[in-house]
Write a protein that holds these residues in place. Structure first.
Motif, short mmCIF file in Angstrom:
data_model
loop_
_atom_site.label_atom_id
_atom_site.label_comp_id
_atom_site.label_asym_id
_atom_site.label_seq_id
_atom_site.Cartn_x
_atom_site.Cartn_y
_atom_site.Cartn_z
N CYS A 1 -14.00 9.74 -17.82
CA CYS A 1 -13.19 9.95 -16.62
C CYS A 1 -11.85 10.52 -17.06
N ASN A 2 -11.45 11.60 -16.44
CA ASN A 2 -10.12 12.18 -16.66
C ASN A 2 -9.41 12.32 -15.32
N TYR A 3 -8.12 12.13 -15.34
CA TYR A 3 -7.36 12.18 -14.10
C TYR A 3 -6.18 13.12 -14.26
N SER A 4 -5.74 13.61 -13.12
CA SER A 4 -4.52 14.41 -13.07
C SER A 4 -3.65 13.80 -12.00
N ALA B 1 -13.06 -0.75 -20.19
CA ALA B 1 -12.56 0.62 -20.12
C ALA B 1 -11.28 0.72 -20.93
N GLU B 2 -11.05 1.91 -21.46
CA GLU B 2 -9.87 2.13 -22.27
C GLU B 2 -9.02 3.24 -21.66
N PHE B 3 -7.76 2.92 -21.43
CA PHE B 3 -6.80 3.87 -20.91
C PHE B 3 -6.14 4.57 -22.08
N ILE B 4 -6.29 5.88 -22.16
CA ILE B 4 -5.61 6.67 -23.20
C ILE B 4 -4.69 7.64 -22.49
N LYS B 5 -3.42 7.28 -22.46
CA LYS B 5 -2.44 8.03 -21.69
C LYS B 5 -2.33 9.48 -22.17
N PHE C 1 -9.77 7.52 -18.87
CA PHE C 1 -10.04 6.10 -18.59
C PHE C 1 -11.56 5.94 -18.64
N ASN C 2 -12.10 5.92 -19.84
CA ASN C 2 -13.56 5.91 -20.02
C ASN C 2 -14.12 4.50 -19.91
N LEU C 3 -15.29 4.42 -19.33
CA LEU C 3 -15.98 3.15 -19.11
C LEU C 3 -17.04 2.97 -20.18
N ARG C 4 -17.15 1.74 -20.67
CA ARG C 4 -18.14 1.47 -21.73
C ARG C 4 -18.86 0.15 -21.48
N LYS C 5 -20.09 0.11 -21.98
CA LYS C 5 -20.83 -1.15 -22.06
C LYS C 5 -21.71 -1.08 -23.30
N PRO C 6 -21.61 -2.06 -24.19
CA PRO C 6 -22.32 -1.98 -25.46
C PRO C 6 -23.84 -1.99 -25.34
N SER C 7 -24.35 -2.71 -24.34
CA SER C 7 -25.80 -2.87 -24.23
C SER C 7 -26.16 -2.99 -22.76
N VAL C 8 -26.78 -1.96 -22.21
CA VAL C 8 -27.05 -1.96 -20.77
C VAL C 8 -28.36 -2.69 -20.46
N GLN C 9 -28.43 -3.11 -19.20
CA GLN C 9 -29.63 -3.74 -18.69
C GLN C 9 -30.16 -2.92 -17.53
#
Lengths: 119, 112
Positions: free
Chosen positions: B23-26, B65-69, B74-82
């Motif tokens: 995800c990228n934002y402006s 999610a990690e915010f990288i200014k 603001f990328n979303l993550r999950k280590p192991s999906v179901q």
């Protein structure tokens, strides 16, 4: 707590007809939003109310769409006359201000939406 | 103009695989960031949000999610999906006043 209520869930009309959608937000939520979600796209804001006043209606097609929030609670969104491109899900959401609701401040709570098909 | 873009429209993966949605934002000024999820037949619901502080945000159901200014991301993550993570995921951004701008969404299909 009760969620955001919307009706009707589904509506099919012919072009040039009119339609109205109703929304009842979560009790105590001062801010109410109407979003339009066209298939395959993200929700797009149509109008935002703070109590019974309009905060932002810059993306509302005012020649055919209207919305009101009498008494600062329930809201109605109307389309007249409808066009084919109005086929979408109309989402209502409500929220509390950031500073007043702790961890849940700023979160939008969505209803299940009203799906409109214009033939 | 404010905008949010999501990199992938569709993602298909198997159970136990790791998931990352871009995800990228402006946005001008201070921005609040959100990830919402819509499970089949259900309404949009909040996964997690970032207002300030620790840029690594943990949400419900094992998502983070990690915010990288510097990258406006603001990328979303999950280590192991179901299999139950099959849903459509929306990134959203907004300034004070709560109005949110949404990305186009990413449909995630998890194969059992």
């Amino acid at each position: 707590e009760a969620g955001v209520a919307q009706s009707p869930r589904y509506k099919i009309i012919e072009k040039r007809q009119s339609v109205a959608f109703w929304c009842n937000p979560i009790s105590g939520h001062a801010t109410l939003y109407w979003y339009q979600q066209i298939l395959g796209q993200g929700p797009k804001l149509l109008i935002q109310f703070q109590n019974n006043g309009v905060v932002d209606d810059s993306q509302l097609p005012k020649d055919r769409f209207s919305a009101e929030r009498l008494k600062g609670v329930d809201s109605t969104l109307k389309i007249q006359p409808a066009k084919l491109e109005d086929s979408a899900v109309y989402l209502c959401a409500s929220s509390q201000p950031l500073g007043l609701a702790g961890l849940r401040g700023g979160e939008l709570f969505f209803g299940e939406g009203s799906r409109l098909t214009v033939l | 103009a404010q905008s949010v873009s999501q990199h992938n429209h569709h993602v298909i993966l198997s159970e136990a695989a790791s998931l990352e949605l871009g995800c990228n934002y402006s946005y001008g000024g201070t921005v609040n960031l959100f990830w919402y999820v819509q499970y089949p037949g259900q309404h949009l619901q909040l996964l997690l949000k970032y207002f300030s502080g620790d840029p690594l945000v943990k949400g419900i159901k094992g998502f983070e999610a990690e915010f990288i200014k510097s990258k406006f991301s603001f990328n979303l993550r999950k280590p192991s999906v179901q299999w139950s993570d099959t849903a459509e995921y929306f990134c959203a951004a907004g300034a004070a006043g709560n109005k949110l701008t949404f990305g186009g969404g990413t449909r995630v299909l998890v194969k059992p």
